[in-house]
Design a protein around this motif. Structure first.
Motif: not given
Length: 481
Positions: A201-218
């Motif tokens: 599943v390829d998607y994009r998020l605004p750059e302000r979420y870069q500190i919240k996104v991490a591998p392993g999240q559901t």
């Protein structure tokens, strides 16, 4: 001339009298012997509640195969045989397209003969050198000739092997664009192979979420093709490069190709209840079907004497079940869940009153709960108007700290407690603490009958005053005419 002046004087006197009467009627009046108090302000109230809040973000994306490849021939030639059916499952190592390799097989036979001659000459030279019949130079030359013959055999076998297009992994083939007998050029698209046991599943998020996104999240995925079904995926990778055009980051999650689960509705029942789950697609050809089922079956290069290829072009992948209902290219609605707070204090957004860079909430408390004024302000408190005798709630401004905002609700991290009563409408008329409140339920009018009667009386008085003023104005205008 004198009559016109008289009419003007009468008109002015009438307007002044009407204005005075309207002002007198609108003045608040108290019963005999009762103290005059501040008028209660009609407000709507609610209570601070605890509920589960999720820190999440929504995005749109697409499904992609975990492995996909477009098979193309490396050399030009004529198609001799096809080893698959359209949309069939294939296994790693299965021959999908066999090109006409008559010339290449002849080259392999020639190389094998030269290899046999070179090997025999080298063996004979070894015996002659041992008996001192020939020089060492002859033995070295025969050894070099044997190596050349071996290399020539490897080259011809590699050319023969390139005439077969082999499935590099387990998957499902698409719709072919070639038939037996077609002459194809090198690099032409013949058939696509997709591994759909699991999908990306390829998607994009605004750059302000870069500190919240991490591998392993559901993440939660909803597909328009399967409404009422919810799919769960896990974040596998985050692109380190931020797109300069959209200021967004790319995220890839892994999704198992399953039927998902029903979406839970607010009442606890699933929206998809009563609707059957999407049935997995069945392939027309089994994965164990024999290759080259369309055309002649040719022996492998190894059966002709070619050595085992040192570079294995096939690799078995843990592709999972290839019968799943999901397909690459589907439109996905993604909800990325960063954190879940099960007992968050929330209030409606309309209850927040910003002022001077701070956030406030108006609490509705009993008069006895107000803080006792200091001695310096005792005189000011004594000069304040008395509360109406039936006042049960007064206003109290409280500074709060805000957290997440979700669905019209705001998290309160500091300043309030569960069960506190707060004002959600009418705050603009509460200028200071201690103002009496009259609770109004939307669509039902005031909750207190006495307040309702007072409200009706004041409304009637205001109506009478406006009627009197209008009548006086009409009389004055008639006199001027």
């Amino acid at each position: 001339m004198a009559s016109k002046k008289m009419y003007s004087v009468v008109a002015v006197v009438g307007i002044v009298g009407a204005s005075t009467l309207a002002w007198w009627l609108q003045m608040p009046k108290s019963d005999a012997g009762a103290p005059t108090g501040a008028r209660a302000v009609g407000v709507e109230i609610t209570q601070v509640k605890k509920q589960t809040l999720r820190d999440d973000a929504e995005a749109v994306g697409s499904l992609r195969s975990s492995q996909n490849v477009m098979l193309r021939p490396e050399v030009a030639g004529r198609v001799l045989s096809l080893g698959f059916a359209d949309g069939a499952r294939v296994r790693a190592g299965q021959v999908l397209v066999q090109m006409d390799d008559t010339l290449q097989r002849a080259e392999v036979q020639q190389s094998l003969a030269q290899m046999s001659i070179a090997r025999a000459n080298h063996k004979r030279n070894q015996e002659l050198v041992a008996q001192n019949f020939i020089a060492q130079r002859s033995l070295d030359e025969s050894a070099a000739a044997l190596q050349v013959a071996d290399a020539q055999l490897g080259l011809s076998c590699a050319r023969l092997d390139r005439m077969r297009l082999i499935a590099p992994f387990n998957g499902v083939v698409g719709i072919r664009s070639v038939n037996v007998g077609d002459y194809v050029k090198d690099g032409a698209d013949l058939i696509n192979l997709e591994n759909i046991g699991s999908l990306y599943v390829d998607y994009r998020l605004p750059e302000r979420y870069q500190i919240k996104v991490a591998p392993g999240q559901t993440i939660e995925v909803k597909l328009d093709a399967f409404s009422g079904r919810l799919f769960k995926a896990k974040v596998e990778a985050v692109d380190p490069l931020i797109d300069a055009n959209g200021r967004s980051i790319g995220v890839r999650a892994v999704l198992a190709n399953t039927a998902g689960e029903p979406v839970a509705a607010a009442g606890g029942k699933s929206q998809g209840q009563g609707a059957a789950a999407p049935a997995p697609a069945k392939s027309s050809v089994s994965e164990t079907s024999a290759p080259n089922n369309r055309g002649v079956a040719l022996p492998s290069p190894q059966s002709l004497g070619c050595p085992t290829n040192t570079f294995d072009r096939t690799r078995t992948s843990a592709g999972g079940d290839q019968h799943g209902p999901l397909r690459p290219g589907m439109f996905a609605r993604v909800t990325a869940v960063f954190a879940v707070k099960p007992n968050a204090l929330v209030v409606p957004e309309e209850a927040i009153v910003p002022q001077g860079g701070k956030q406030f909430v108006i609490k509705a408390v009993p008069p006895s709960d107000l803080p006792v004024p200091a001695a310096s302000s005792a005189s000011a408190a004594a000069s304040a108007p008395a509360l109406p005798p039936d006042t049960k709630l007064v206003s109290q401004r409280v500074e709060v700290r805000l957290g997440m905002r979700r669905g019209g609700q705001v998290e309160i991290t500091e300043g309030l407690a569960e069960g506190d009563t707060i004002v959600v409408a009418g705050q603009q008329r509460l200028q200071k603490d201690g103002s009496p409140l009259r609770v109004v339920e939307l669509g039902r009018g005031p909750a207190n009958p006495a307040s309702a009667a007072a409200s009706g009386a004041s409304g009637a008085t205001g109506t009478d005053a406006s009627v009197s003023a209008n009548s006086a104005s009409a009389a004055a205008s008639a006199a001027s005419r």
